[in-house]
Each structure stands twice: as C-alpha cells, then as structure tokens.
Design an enzyme around this catalytic site. Structure first.
Site, mmCIF file in Angstrom:
data_model
loop_
_atom_site.group_PDB
_atom_site.id
_atom_site.type_symbol
_atom_site.label_atom_id
_atom_site.label_comp_id
_atom_site.label_asym_id
_atom_site.label_seq_id
_atom_site.Cartn_x
_atom_site.Cartn_y
_atom_site.Cartn_z
ATOM 1 N N CYS A 76 0.916 -1.371 0.022
ATOM 2 C CA CYS A 76 0.062 0.126 -0.183
ATOM 3 C C CYS A 76 0.676 1.156 0.012
ATOM 4 O O CYS A 76 0.338 2.414 -0.229
ATOM 5 C CB CYS A 76 -0.819 0.273 1.155
ATOM 6 S SG CYS A 76 -2.005 -1.778 1.306
ATOM 7 N N ASN A 93 -9.843 -0.326 -0.484
ATOM 8 C CA ASN A 93 -8.433 -0.644 -0.414
ATOM 9 C C ASN A 93 -8.034 -1.236 -1.667
ATOM 10 O O ASN A 93 -8.030 -2.309 -1.878
ATOM 11 C CB ASN A 93 -8.212 -1.246 0.813
ATOM 12 C CG ASN A 93 -6.444 -1.055 1.158
ATOM 13 O OD1 ASN A 93 -5.855 -0.970 0.160
ATOM 14 N ND2 ASN A 93 -6.286 -1.476 2.180
ATOM 15 N N HIS A 101 -3.764 7.186 1.987
ATOM 16 C CA HIS A 101 -4.194 5.553 1.767
ATOM 17 C C HIS A 101 -5.517 5.326 2.180
ATOM 18 O O HIS A 101 -5.821 5.703 3.386
ATOM 19 C CB HIS A 101 -3.186 4.622 2.157
ATOM 20 C CG HIS A 101 -3.422 3.245 1.712
ATOM 21 N ND1 HIS A 101 -3.793 2.762 0.676
ATOM 22 C CD2 HIS A 101 -3.849 2.145 2.856
ATOM 23 C CE1 HIS A 101 -4.025 1.302 0.804
ATOM 24 N NE2 HIS A 101 -3.964 1.245 2.064
HETATM 25 O O1 UT7 Z 1 -4.118 -1.258 3.638
HETATM 26 C C1 UT7 Z 1 -3.205 -2.270 4.433
HETATM 27 C C2 UT7 Z 1 -3.363 -1.364 5.854
HETATM 28 N N1 UT7 Z 1 -4.469 -1.794 6.499
HETATM 29 C C3 UT7 Z 1 -5.219 -1.279 7.367
HETATM 30 O O2 UT7 Z 1 -4.902 -0.270 7.642
HETATM 31 C C4 UT7 Z 1 -6.396 -2.008 8.074
HETATM 32 C C5 UT7 Z 1 -6.265 -1.816 9.389
HETATM 33 N N2 UT7 Z 1 -7.413 -2.294 10.222
HETATM 34 C C6 UT7 Z 1 -8.863 -2.163 10.014
HETATM 35 O O3 UT7 Z 1 -8.947 -1.231 9.432
HETATM 36 C C7 UT7 Z 1 -9.634 -2.742 10.998
HETATM 37 O O4 UT7 Z 1 -8.955 -3.523 12.145
HETATM 38 C C8 UT7 Z 1 -10.494 -3.935 10.344
HETATM 39 C C9 UT7 Z 1 -11.578 -3.226 9.437
HETATM 40 C C10 UT7 Z 1 -9.900 -4.833 9.868
HETATM 41 C C11 UT7 Z 1 -11.411 -4.543 11.416
HETATM 42 O O5 UT7 Z 1 -12.247 -3.503 12.315
HETATM 43 P P1 UT7 Z 1 -12.274 -3.523 13.757
HETATM 44 O O6 UT7 Z 1 -13.080 -2.548 14.280
HETATM 45 O O7 UT7 Z 1 -10.911 -3.535 14.291
HETATM 46 O O8 UT7 Z 1 -12.746 -5.153 14.025
HETATM 47 P P2 UT7 Z 1 -11.989 -6.147 14.959
HETATM 48 O O9 UT7 Z 1 -11.033 -6.799 14.171
HETATM 49 O O10 UT7 Z 1 -11.472 -5.667 16.270
HETATM 50 O O11 UT7 Z 1 -13.162 -7.196 14.968
HETATM 51 C C12 UT7 Z 1 -14.262 -6.661 15.822
HETATM 52 C C13 UT7 Z 1 -15.380 -7.926 15.739
HETATM 53 C C14 UT7 Z 1 -14.883 -9.253 15.599
HETATM 54 O O12 UT7 Z 1 -15.545 -9.917 16.414
HETATM 55 P P3 UT7 Z 1 -15.743 -10.410 17.898
HETATM 56 O O13 UT7 Z 1 -14.271 -11.218 18.110
HETATM 57 O O14 UT7 Z 1 -15.510 -9.050 18.645
HETATM 58 O O15 UT7 Z 1 -16.940 -11.268 18.084
HETATM 59 C C15 UT7 Z 1 -14.895 -9.782 14.534
HETATM 60 O O16 UT7 Z 1 -14.611 -11.134 14.034
HETATM 61 O O17 UT7 Z 1 -16.076 -7.770 14.293
HETATM 62 C C16 UT7 Z 1 -15.778 -8.988 13.552
HETATM 63 N N3 UT7 Z 1 -15.593 -8.866 12.099
HETATM 64 C C17 UT7 Z 1 -16.598 -8.703 11.281
HETATM 65 N N4 UT7 Z 1 -17.917 -8.800 11.598
HETATM 66 C C18 UT7 Z 1 -18.723 -8.601 10.357
HETATM 67 C C19 UT7 Z 1 -14.659 -8.633 11.290
HETATM 68 N N5 UT7 Z 1 -14.702 -8.694 10.099
HETATM 69 C C20 UT7 Z 1 -16.008 -8.631 10.257
HETATM 70 C C21 UT7 Z 1 -17.029 -8.471 8.903
HETATM 71 N N6 UT7 Z 1 -18.263 -8.434 9.191
HETATM 72 N N7 UT7 Z 1 -16.526 -8.235 7.697
#
Ligand code: UT7
Length: 323
Positions: A112, A278, A248
């Site tokens: 990225c 992304n 980004h």
């Molecule tokens: O370009 C490369 C650089 N990448 C980035 O900058 C990405 C950085 N990270 C992020 O943008 C975020 O961490 C994500 C969008 C990937 C995830 O969002 P989050 O608010 O950090 O969610 P999380 O990983 O803390 O997950 C929260 C909950 C989890 O469930 P539990 O364990 O709390 O029951 C996940 O399993 O959300 C769940 N979850 C989803 N639920 C519905 C994760 N993905 C999904 C989904 N739909 N697609």
C-alpha cells in the site's frame, strides 16, 4: 530543478461488488462494513484481467485526458504492485512494450505504500539526470490473492490502477519533501505468501492476504500522522499551509483518527474509500484523481500524499500541485 506530476489517469474494472453481495457469501452485513470501514463497494477484475491490463487501461485514461503527447519522451516506467502478472518480467516492462516506449522499466513491491515510494524513486532519477520523464503506475488485483472465505479481509480490498507522469515543472510547483520508512518486524501482522512457507521469524505464510486488523489499525493511526509531519518538515512547510491530504484508503476511521491527532480539519482529507475500497498501491492515485475530479485539488494546492501498509511500510510526499 522542480519535479512534479503533470498528468494522471485511472482505471477501475467493470464489475462492481457491493457489500450486499458479500452478505450472500460471508457472515457479514452492509451495516458492519460501512460503519467499521466506510466501504460500500469495490471493483473486481475479470477472471482473465490481470494487473498489467489494469495498468495499461490507466495509461490509456491518462492519454485520453491529457493527449498522446503526454507519453512522448517517457524514458522510465515504474509500476508499484504487490500482485504482478508474473515473477518476471516486471509489470512495468509489459506496459513499456504495449505503448512502444523507449524506456527502462521495473516494479516496486511495497504494497500500500508502493506508489509514493515509486514517486520518490522517480523524482530522484529525474534530479540525478538519469531520466527526464517517468511513468509511475500503481496497479493491483488483490481480488486474486484475497481469501474470499475470510470476512476479516475479503470485505476490505478492491482492484484498480492509477498512472501519473513525473517531469520537470515550473518553479514553485512539484515535490518539496518526502518521508518514508519500513519495519519488517510487523510482517506477521500483514502478508501474502509467495514461494516461502514461513517468515524468517517462524510464522506460517499462507498464499493469500492475512491481516491482524487490530495491530495494523494501531500501526496505521500512529504512522500516518508521523509520515505527514515528516514530509511537511522535509518540505520546509508548516502543517497549517497544507490544503489537501490524500491518504491511503484502508479505513475511513484511520483517516478520521489522523485528522484528530493532527488537529486538522477533516475536510482537508480526500476520502474516496466508499466507492473503491482499499486498492493497495493503486489507492492513492485513485483518491487523488477523485479529489481532482471533485475540484478539491487545483493548481497551487499544497498536497500531502500518504501511504502505509504491508512491510510494514509507510511513505509520504509533500507537493505543490502543478496543473
Ligand atoms: O492497507 C493495509 C493497511 N490495512 C489497514 O490499515 C487495516 C487496519 N485495520 C482495520 O481497518 C480494522 O481493524 C478492520 C476493518 C480490519 C477490522 O475492524 P475492527 O473494528 O478493528 O474489528 P476487529 O478486528 O476488532 O473485530 C471486531 C469484531 C470481531 O468479532 P468478535 O471477535 O468481537 O466477536 C470480528 O470477528 O468484528 C468481527 N468482524 C466482522 N463482523 C462482520 C470482522 N470482520 C467482520 C465483517 N463482518 N466483515
């Protein structure tokens, strides 16, 4: 000598995949994706459409916008991509031959952060006198390396390409400062395997995108302000002088966090994630073009481009918009 961007073109594949389409195959919802990321839809390359095809389409768009003369004298092609058609030849060489350019060509693989890395390298070549005019492309087909069964990553990425021309521009315009860095100790948080079966630190490498979202989120919210400030300082500017930031587009919440940390008006940040998600190295040129089309970036604007991601790596460029 001042080096700047004198033209830009982009391409998004025809097929659009909406969040609601993903609801049918993954345990996810449009509401979750929009509220946690800001993404509503992404474009997906056809089965027989690969990164070089997207790159060529972006260059065709550049020519359609700026005229065929924009390619005259291009003596170097750089493609930033983490999803090349082949290990070799480079995607850049495929673009070079398609357009019949008498140019050197190579790829840069910094995921990225790749496009802004490539801008830095291209500018240095022009300053050194090795090149006069450089075609700098970011092009990706992440849909081909995403695990479509993993809701943690599948909803985040889309395919696309952006192409820019770098050359000498009048005094007062062009690049004023860069800032870049890498921290390979974060490889375990974001990677997609190729030939290797394990990272040197022992973690297994899967042949698709693997991300620890929370760790990368922490990294991104820390490094984005750092990179913006670094580029601004290297340009000899004050942060308040910056008129637009083109970040980004990984997550709208990361962009909001950066504007809060820097105490900058959120309206200064170009946000286009909603419609293309992304696109790794292609994201910043896509967001830049969006800003130009919306009339948000015009001649004389003081712009900061900032990328971050797999490596982990980061890069920012401060430039005065030249056209
Ligand atoms: O370009 C490369 C650089 N990448 C980035 O900058 C990405 C950085 N990270 C992020 O943008 C975020 O961490 C994500 C969008 C990937 C995830 O969002 P989050 O608010 O950090 O969610 P999380 O990983 O803390 O997950 C929260 C909950 C989890 O469930 P539990 O364990 O709390 O029951 C996940 O399993 O959300 C769940 N979850 C989803 N639920 C519905 C994760 N993905 C999904 C989904 N739909 N697609």
């Amino acid at each position: 000598m001042n080096v700047g961007i004198s033209g830009i073109g982009t391409y998004l594949p025809e097929k659009v995949l909406h969040n609601t389409d993903l609801e049918l195959t993954l345990e996810t919802t449009d509401e979750w994706i929009q509220s946690r990321t800001g993404i509503r839809e992404r474009h997906i390359a056809a089965d027989d459409e690969f990164t070089s095809h997207l790159a060529i389409r972006a260059v065709e768009n550049l020519v359609a916008k700026h005229g065929a003369a924009i390619l005259e004298g291009v003596d170097l092609v750089i493609v930033a991509t983490a999803t090349p058609d082949a290990y070799f030849p480079s995607t850049a060489a495929l673009v070079q031959t398609h357009f019949g350019l008498k140019a050197a060509a190579f790829d840069i693989m910094v995921a990225c952060a790749g496009w802004v890395y490539a801008l830095n390298v291209a500018r240095a070549q022009i300053i050194a006198g090795t090149s006069q005019k450089v075609l700098v492309i970011g092009a990706e087909t992440f849909s081909k390396i995403v695990n479509w069964y993993d809701r943690n990553t599948a909803v985040l990425f889309g395919d696309g390409a952006g192409a820019a021309i770098l050359e000498a521009v009048p005094n007062g315009f062009g690049f004023a400062g860069f800032y870049w860095g890498a921290d390979g100790s974060g490889a375990k948080y974001l990677h997609a395997g190729a030939l290797g079966k394990r990272l040197p630190t022992g973690e297994p490498l899967e042949p698709f995108v693997v991300q620890n979202g929370r760790e990368v989120f922490k990294f991104a919210t820390r490094v984005m302000p750092e990179a913006i400030l670094g580029a601004v300082k290297n340009a000899g500017w004050e942060l308040e002088e910056v008129t637009r930031i083109v970040p980004h587009q990984a997550n709208a919440r990361i962009i909001e966090a950066a504007s809060e940390r820097l105490k900058l008006d959120p309206n200064k940040f170009i946000v286009s994630i909603e419609r293309h998600a992304n696109n790794s190295a292609a994201t910043i040129p896509l967001a830049l073009e969006h800003g130009i089309n919306q009339g948000l970036i015009t001649q004389g604007d003081k712009v900061v481009l900032v990328g971050f991601g797999g490596g982990l790596a980061w890069s920012a460029a401060a430039l005065t918009w030249a056209y």
